[in-house]
Design a protein around this motif. Structure first.
Motif, PDB file in Angstrom:
ATOM      1  N   GLY A  88     -61.134  -3.178 -40.264  1.00 26.61           N
ATOM      2  CA  GLY A  88     -59.752  -3.229 -39.799  1.00 26.61           C
ATOM      3  C   GLY A  88     -58.951  -1.975 -40.008  1.00 26.61           C
ATOM      4  O   GLY A  88     -57.743  -1.950 -39.731  1.00 26.61           O
ATOM      5  N   ILE A  89     -59.592  -0.899 -40.497  1.00 23.77           N
ATOM      6  CA  ILE A  89     -58.866   0.360 -40.627  1.00 23.77           C
ATOM      7  C   ILE A  89     -59.771   1.516 -40.203  1.00 23.77           C
ATOM      8  O   ILE A  89     -60.949   1.588 -40.575  1.00 23.77           O
ATOM      9  CB  ILE A  89     -58.333   0.600 -42.059  1.00 23.77           C
ATOM     10  CG1 ILE A  89     -57.442   1.849 -42.098  1.00 23.77           C
ATOM     11  CG2 ILE A  89     -59.456   0.675 -43.088  1.00 23.77           C
ATOM     12  CD1 ILE A  89     -56.610   1.983 -43.353  1.00 23.77           C
ATOM     13  N   GLY A  90     -59.215   2.389 -39.369  1.00 26.89           N
ATOM     14  CA  GLY A  90     -59.870   3.615 -38.961  1.00 26.89           C
ATOM     15  C   GLY A  90     -58.920   4.768 -39.152  1.00 26.89           C
ATOM     16  O   GLY A  90     -57.741   4.576 -39.484  1.00 26.89           O
ATOM     17  N   VAL A  91     -59.419   5.964 -38.933  1.00 25.93           N
ATOM     18  CA  VAL A  91     -58.609   7.170 -39.121  1.00 25.93           C
ATOM     19  C   VAL A  91     -58.733   8.053 -37.892  1.00 25.93           C
ATOM     20  O   VAL A  91     -59.838   8.271 -37.382  1.00 25.93           O
ATOM     21  CB  VAL A  91     -59.055   7.957 -40.366  1.00 25.93           C
ATOM     22  CG1 VAL A  91     -58.312   9.290 -40.463  1.00 25.93           C
ATOM     23  CG2 VAL A  91     -58.840   7.130 -41.634  1.00 25.93           C
ATOM     24  N   LEU A  92     -57.610   8.533 -37.435  1.00 22.86           N
ATOM     25  CA  LEU A  92     -57.585   9.622 -36.471  1.00 22.86           C
ATOM     26  C   LEU A  92     -56.960  10.824 -37.139  1.00 22.86           C
ATOM     27  O   LEU A  92     -55.786  10.778 -37.540  1.00 22.86           O
ATOM     28  CB  LEU A  92     -56.784   9.267 -35.216  1.00 22.86           C
ATOM     29  CG  LEU A  92     -56.544  10.456 -34.275  1.00 22.86           C
ATOM     30  CD1 LEU A  92     -57.850  10.929 -33.642  1.00 22.86           C
ATOM     31  CD2 LEU A  92     -55.519  10.118 -33.197  1.00 22.86           C
ATOM     32  N   TYR A  93     -57.747  11.886 -37.298  1.00 20.94           N
ATOM     33  CA  TYR A  93     -57.186  13.178 -37.679  1.00 20.94           C
ATOM     34  C   TYR A  93     -56.833  13.929 -36.410  1.00 20.94           C
ATOM     35  O   TYR A  93     -57.604  13.940 -35.438  1.00 20.94           O
ATOM     36  CB  TYR A  93     -58.194  14.004 -38.482  1.00 20.94           C
ATOM     37  CG  TYR A  93     -57.889  15.481 -38.464  1.00 20.94           C
ATOM     38  CD1 TYR A  93     -56.933  16.019 -39.316  1.00 20.94           C
ATOM     39  CD2 TYR A  93     -58.517  16.330 -37.555  1.00 20.94           C
ATOM     40  CE1 TYR A  93     -56.628  17.377 -39.272  1.00 20.94           C
ATOM     41  CE2 TYR A  93     -58.220  17.692 -37.510  1.00 20.94           C
ATOM     42  CZ  TYR A  93     -57.269  18.214 -38.366  1.00 20.94           C
ATOM     43  OH  TYR A  93     -56.964  19.544 -38.313  1.00 20.94           O
ATOM     44  N   GLY A  94     -55.672  14.557 -36.408  1.00 20.51           N
ATOM     45  CA  GLY A  94     -55.290  15.428 -35.306  1.00 20.51           C
ATOM     46  C   GLY A  94     -54.492  16.602 -35.827  1.00 20.51           C
ATOM     47  O   GLY A  94     -53.735  16.477 -36.794  1.00 20.51           O
ATOM     48  N   LYS A  95     -54.686  17.755 -35.224  1.00 24.12           N
ATOM     49  CA  LYS A  95     -53.873  18.905 -35.612  1.00 24.12           C
ATOM     50  C   LYS A  95     -52.400  18.582 -35.373  1.00 24.12           C
ATOM     51  O   LYS A  95     -52.034  18.023 -34.333  1.00 24.12           O
ATOM     52  CB  LYS A  95     -54.293  20.146 -34.820  1.00 24.12           C
ATOM     53  CG  LYS A  95     -55.669  20.666 -35.210  1.00 24.12           C
ATOM     54  CD  LYS A  95     -56.048  21.918 -34.428  1.00 24.12           C
ATOM     55  CE  LYS A  95     -57.406  22.449 -34.883  1.00 24.12           C
ATOM     56  NZ  LYS A  95     -57.833  23.639 -34.098  1.00 24.12           N
ATOM     57  N   PHE A 120     -59.325  16.951 -32.915  1.00 26.65           N
ATOM     58  CA  PHE A 120     -59.239  15.550 -33.299  1.00 26.65           C
ATOM     59  C   PHE A 120     -60.569  15.160 -33.948  1.00 26.65           C
ATOM     60  O   PHE A 120     -61.627  15.650 -33.553  1.00 26.65           O
ATOM     61  CB  PHE A 120     -58.991  14.647 -32.081  1.00 26.65           C
ATOM     62  CG  PHE A 120     -57.753  14.986 -31.306  1.00 26.65           C
ATOM     63  CD1 PHE A 120     -56.498  14.616 -31.751  1.00 26.65           C
ATOM     64  CD2 PHE A 120     -57.844  15.696 -30.103  1.00 26.65           C
ATOM     65  CE1 PHE A 120     -55.360  14.933 -31.037  1.00 26.65           C
ATOM     66  CE2 PHE A 120     -56.715  16.020 -29.381  1.00 26.65           C
ATOM     67  CZ  PHE A 120     -55.463  15.637 -29.838  1.00 26.65           C
ATOM     68  N   TYR A 121     -60.492  14.258 -34.916  1.00 27.61           N
ATOM     69  CA  TYR A 121     -61.689  13.781 -35.603  1.00 27.61           C
ATOM     70  C   TYR A 121     -61.412  12.338 -36.010  1.00 27.61           C
ATOM     71  O   TYR A 121     -60.325  12.027 -36.508  1.00 27.61           O
ATOM     72  CB  TYR A 121     -61.985  14.645 -36.828  1.00 27.61           C
ATOM     73  CG  TYR A 121     -63.367  14.464 -37.414  1.00 27.61           C
ATOM     74  CD1 TYR A 121     -64.363  15.414 -37.217  1.00 27.61           C
ATOM     75  CD2 TYR A 121     -63.674  13.337 -38.168  1.00 27.61           C
ATOM     76  CE1 TYR A 121     -65.635  15.260 -37.744  1.00 27.61           C
ATOM     77  CE2 TYR A 121     -64.938  13.165 -38.700  1.00 27.61           C
ATOM     78  CZ  TYR A 121     -65.915  14.128 -38.489  1.00 27.61           C
ATOM     79  OH  TYR A 121     -67.178  13.955 -39.005  1.00 27.61           O
ATOM     80  N   ALA A 122     -62.381  11.444 -35.812  1.00 36.14           N
ATOM     81  CA  ALA A 122     -62.151  10.023 -36.064  1.00 36.14           C
ATOM     82  C   ALA A 122     -63.288   9.405 -36.858  1.00 36.14           C
ATOM     83  O   ALA A 122     -64.444   9.829 -36.752  1.00 36.14           O
ATOM     84  CB  ALA A 122     -61.982   9.282 -34.741  1.00 36.14           C
ATOM     85  N   PHE A 123     -62.949   8.381 -37.657  1.00 28.20           N
ATOM     86  CA  PHE A 123     -63.965   7.628 -38.391  1.00 28.20           C
ATOM     87  C   PHE A 123     -63.382   6.276 -38.799  1.00 28.20           C
ATOM     88  O   PHE A 123     -62.200   6.002 -38.591  1.00 28.20           O
ATOM     89  CB  PHE A 123     -64.470   8.405 -39.612  1.00 28.20           C
ATOM     90  CG  PHE A 123     -63.411   8.825 -40.598  1.00 28.20           C
ATOM     91  CD1 PHE A 123     -63.174   8.088 -41.745  1.00 28.20           C
ATOM     92  CD2 PHE A 123     -62.663   9.979 -40.384  1.00 28.20           C
ATOM     93  CE1 PHE A 123     -62.209   8.486 -42.666  1.00 28.20           C
ATOM     94  CE2 PHE A 123     -61.696  10.386 -41.300  1.00 28.20           C
ATOM     95  CZ  PHE A 123     -61.464   9.633 -42.435  1.00 28.20           C
TER      96      PHE A 123
END
Length: 414
Positions: free
Chosen positions: A238-245, A225-228
């Motif tokens: 008001g917007i973020g990102v969660l990357y997940g496999k 997981f990676y977030a920013f």
């Protein structure tokens, strides 16, 4: 960093894209050095969001009319653009949230509540932002898991020998910040992820201070997981990102429910939509997604390597100027590959809040406080610190104004 690297940027032209940098208070032009909290927004991002509201504004995935189709295409395209930017396999691995904090909570609740229990361990670092530390701490309280912390050394780097002691076969997940928002330390996240995987543990990397200013490839890091956040990379709040496999996200249940994330609902039960939509209930941040895509286009046109070089050169210059003052304590590593584009410090005998107030009198905007890292400040033995953080539009002249304002503060408190 060499002056040649910095010279590849046309700073004057870049600054002209940021209208807020022209603001004045008491006839002094603003010097904005609080970029680790929130960066400023360039005209192309503002224009993209304005155009969306003027021309396309509609809800997504819920209508067959032209406007809804256009909005849906724009929203989906933003997922694709983010995936390409960070090296993800596709939109299925990109979840839009409000911010990095919500991304942390999504994994903690959707994965942590069901997977953690007594005997499991969550490994953090002593430099974690509260978004990570508090979230996993509270999930551990609920599940009976234990939390362990990788120490930092006297230079503000992670003690990797201690990391190897902390990460064991009992470790279920490692959550580590990519770049410290207080120390400026750039952590060896690929090595940390490898350590976690050697013990069949997952890794969560908080990239809020990394994605905005350096190339990031989540597959090269091999993070699970990676977030920013968008607002730290010239994008909107008001917007973020969660990357997940993808395989992990497919196995996880959502923790927020409502419209837009379901496949079928009966009075007895519900099933979930495909990725990424099953983690995006309700009306999502559509205009913000459009703005985030525009921000990525803007940053990539400049070049992430050049942004990194410019920011690190300014931080090195600031570090050297502050160090030469003689009565300033600087936190984190010396300039080099282990330090990013921010400098945390304290002026002897002057509280950080007082210093920030005097900076404001000079229209120099810095941050003062614990920077959402209270345990780290406790370890450093200080209640608060001042922080100057730089971005693509900042200049050496602005660092000089920071130093001049510090000199005035010193005289006031002499």
């Amino acid at each position: 960093m060499s002056q040649q690297n910095v010279g590849t940027l046309d700073i004057e032209r870049i600054r002209s894209d940021f209208p807020i940098l022209e603001r004045e208070f008491d006839d002094q032009q603003v010097v904005y050095l609080d970029n680790a909290a929130t960066t400023q927004t360039p005209d192309p991002v503002i224009d993209a969001m304005s155009d969306y509201y003027r021309q396309t504004n509609s809800n997504v995935h819920r209508g067959i009319h032209h406007l809804s189709q256009e909005a849906s295409e724009a929203y989906e395209r933003a997922h694709d653009r983010v995936a390409d930017f960070i090296g993800a396999s596709g939109r299925e691995e990109v979840i839009f949230t409000k911010n990095t904090t919500e991304s942390e909570n999504l994994v903690a609740y959707s994965w942590g509540l069901s997977e953690l229990g007594p005997g499991d361990e969550v490994v953090l670092t002593e430099m974690e932002h509260h978004a990570s530390l508090v979230t996993w701490q509270q999930i551990a309280h609920e599940t009976g898991a234990d939390v362990k912390y990788i120490r930092i050394d006297e230079d503000g780097r992670l003690d990797m020998d201690h990391a190897r002691e902390c990460i064991t076969d009992d470790t279920a997940i490692l959550s580590a910040v990519h770049v410290s928002n207080t120390l400026g330390t750039v952590n060896p996240v690929t090595e940390l992820t490898e350590l976690a995987h050697e013990h069949d543990a997952l890794s969560f990397i908080d990239g809020a201070q990394a994605v905005p200013n350096r190339p990031v490839d989540v597959e090269a890091i091999d993070a699970d997981f990676y977030a920013f956040s968008g607002h730290k990379m010239a994008g909107p709040t008001g917007i973020g990102v969660l990357y997940g496999k993808q395989h992990l996200l497919e196995e996880m249940d959502p923790y927020l429910y409502g419209g837009g994330m379901i496949r079928k609902v009966t009075f007895e039960d519900s099933t979930w939509a495909d990725l990424p939509w099953k983690f995006e209930p309700g009306t999502p941040p559509i205009a913000e997604a459009v703005g985030l895509e525009a921000a990525i286009d803007y940053l990539e046109e400049i070049g992430m390597e050049r942004i990194q070089a410019h920011e690190e050169e300014l931080a090195e210059y600031a570090y050297e100027r502050l160090e030469a003052e003689g009565d300033i304590e600087i936190y984190g590593p010396e300039p080099g590959p282990d330090r990013s584009g921010l400098v945390g410090f304290n002026l002897e005998s002057v509280h950080a809040h007082d210093l920030a107030s005097i900076m404001n009198d000079h229209t120099v905007a810095i941050r003062a406080g614990d920077h959402c890292t209270q345990p780290l400040h406790d370890k450093l033995g200080v209640a608060a610190s001042a922080r100057a953080s730089f971005y693509v539009y900042n200049t050496r002249e602005e660092v000089d104004k920071l130093i001049a304002a510090i000199d005035d503060a010193r005289q006031l408190f002499a």
